[in-house]
Design an enzyme around this catalytic site. Structure first.
Site, short mmCIF file in Angstrom:
data_model
loop_
_atom_site.label_atom_id
_atom_site.label_comp_id
_atom_site.label_asym_id
_atom_site.label_seq_id
_atom_site.Cartn_x
_atom_site.Cartn_y
_atom_site.Cartn_z
N ASP A 170 0.83 -1.21 0.00
CA ASP A 170 0.00 0.00 0.00
C ASP A 170 0.87 1.26 0.00
OD1 ASP A 170 -2.19 -1.63 0.09
OD2 ASP A 170 -2.45 -1.47 2.27
N1 URA Z 1 -1.55 -5.94 3.63
C1 URA Z 1 -1.99 -4.66 3.69
O1 URA Z 1 -3.05 -4.37 4.23
N2 URA Z 1 -1.21 -3.71 3.13
C2 URA Z 1 -0.02 -3.96 2.54
O2 URA Z 1 0.65 -3.05 2.06
C3 URA Z 1 0.42 -5.31 2.50
C4 URA Z 1 -0.37 -6.29 3.05
#
Ligand code: URA
Length: 242
Positions: free
Chosen positions: A106
């Protein structure tokens, strides 16, 4: 992702613009060389990184690339974005636009992110049945307890997709910090898993993918190519207890 494998006669006919039947004659004349050997079989498989020569003219010569980056916050895991910097923008190396991301993070997540032009390799990493564990260090808003460990290992039901997540291991490091290992990569998966406890994820940092850990010499935003050993052993599962 589009298949990168094809038969030699189809490959040659596309490159030379001649009928497939004619390729057999070229093969019989020994004019086609694949990966350093004179080709004889029209059905031989040609993949993305096969080196193909016809009459000393190189028809295909793609080099595979495998890169690890320490993703900083505020960067998009995408190849293009209108508003924000992407991990590709940070790479600043030639051929970087031929690469794709093997497992996104993310916008505000940090840590190990892999980029490659090898679709087969990235697919292997993403198949849950291959049990390639991705390990994250996570800081949450509210204190953790044993009930998280149980819930993560049993799987958490996601209403939207109507699925239960695969077993994940959660190891409590301190009141608000834990490590989570899982084999899937669903959209915002970890945040949604903690969301079931109304516990907000404050920091999420990927430490490793399979046998490959983030190189601690890489500062946020820095990257380096993987070694041959890293490329070949990332998926290796011998000796694992699961
Ligand atoms: N799970 C999430 O919620 N965000 C990420 O960046 C990776 C795994």
């Amino acid at each position: 992702m589009k298949s990168t494998r094809t038969r030699l006669d189809r490959f040659m006919s596309q490159h030379l613009g001649i009928k497939r039947q004619k390729i057999r004659l070229l093969l019989a004349q020994g004019r086609i060389v694949v990966d350093g050997c004179i080709a004889g079989d029209a059905q031989q498989t040609i993949h993305q990184f096969s080196h193909v020569i016809f009459d000393e003219q190189v028809l295909q010569d793609h080099k595979p690339y495998y890169v690890m980056m320490n993703k900083p916050k505020g960067v998009v895991s995408a190849t293009k974005d209108q508003h924000h910097k992407t991990v590709i923008d940070l790479l600043k190396r030639k051929n970087c636009h031929t690469l794709h991301i093997a497992g996104r993070l993310d916008f505000n997540s940090t840590g190990l992110i892999l980029l490659t032009n090898d679709g087969r390799w990235s697919r292997e990493l993403s198949i849950p049945e291959n049990k390639i564990y991705k390990c994250y260090r996570i800081e949450v808003e509210k204190p953790l307890d044993e009930s998280y460990i149980r819930a993560f290992s049993q799987g958490i039901y996601f209403n939207y997709e109507g699925i239960t997540t695969r077993p994940a291991a959660l190891n409590i490091i301190s009141s608000h910090i834990c490590e989570v290992s899982l084999t899937e990569g669903r959209y915002h998966q970890i945040k949604r898993m903690f969301g079931q406890f109304q516990n907000k994820v404050l920091e999420l940092h990927r430490l490793s993918v399979g046998n490959l850990s983030l190189d601690r010499h890489l500062l946020p935003g820095q990257s380096r190519e993987l070694s041959k050993i890293e490329i070949n052993t990332i998926c290796r599962t011998e000796g694992r207890i699961n």
